[in-house]
Design an enzyme around this catalytic site. Sequence first.
Site, PDB file in Angstrom:
ATOM      1  N   GLU A 209       0.855  -1.195   0.000  1.00  0.00           N
ATOM      2  CA  GLU A 209       0.000   0.000   0.000  1.00  0.00           C
ATOM      3  C   GLU A 209       0.884   1.236   0.000  1.00  0.00           C
ATOM      4  OE1 GLU A 209      -0.900   0.165   4.817  1.00  0.00           O
ATOM      5  OE2 GLU A 209      -2.332  -0.823   3.504  1.00  0.00           O
ATOM      6  N   HIS A 247      -4.319   2.636   7.294  1.00  0.00           N
ATOM      7  CA  HIS A 247      -3.221   2.348   8.185  1.00  0.00           C
ATOM      8  C   HIS A 247      -2.407   3.596   8.514  1.00  0.00           C
ATOM      9  CE1 HIS A 247      -3.171  -2.146   6.890  1.00  0.00           C
ATOM     10  NE2 HIS A 247      -3.961  -1.940   7.918  1.00  0.00           N
TER      11      HIS A 247
END
Length: 290
Positions: A209, A247
């Site tokens: 990511e 996150h």
Amino acid sequence: MSVLVDKSTRVLVQGITGKEGAFHAARCKEYGTKVVGGVTPGKGGTTHEGFAVWNTVEAAVRQEGADCALIFVPAPAAADAIMEAAAAGLPLVICITEGIPVTDMVRAKHYLASTTSRLIGPNCPGVITPDEAKIGIMPGHIHKRGPVGVVSRSGTLTYEVVGQLTARGIGQSSCVGIGGDPVNGTNFIDVLRLFNDDPETRAIMMIGEIGGTAEEDAAAFIKAHVKKPVVAFICGQTAPPGRRMGHAGAIIAGGTGTAAEKMQALGGAGATLVRSPADMGATVATVLGR
């Protein structure tokens, strides 16, 4: 051969008397994992939902021979729990806890460097070797034993690709969630090396990511060392700079850490890129010749 965990792994759950710890300890045990008990300071000598409880990790290790800690301790005390597990000599420490302060994790990571313990996480779903051991929060029933090693910063996307693979009759050798925090333990390179050396693993699914340089570092390692096909997906492809996406580590800062940069690096290393998460399973199947 299994990566990181197998049916012989003996697990100790830190924070076992909490709601999350007790629930997932039971689910791991139901899957067939050897859960020997747990630790909650001040509650040693008791039992909680059928699990023995100790005051310290050291006491539990001495009495039960645990070789893995699974941590559900709340964020303010989780870094101390990680260090306690390492101090007790546990070779594998898996921390599920989300929201640990970065300064706490910097301190914990510095301490771990002086030990022989391997940390998975924090803020991760854990590790599973299908049909052998599930140590974490992943839904065990979607997994199937097979030839694909999965390593991911995202827990939910791990479940997504596993679901797609299993639906196609393609199993997994092991699945490792490394977590999405900016400071963690085991990284992509560590797991890629394990899968590359594992004779059961024929292909690797890597889910990254935005944020940081872990994927670019992994690309360099893949190009130089990995002999097996790698399929890669990077989530956050539409994220604007400066916007955090899920996150704590998934943020594009200073013009670095973009999905485009990561995909370019992985593609240049020979990985097969996936543009949409809906295509992860199909791409792996094509790579495997299914």
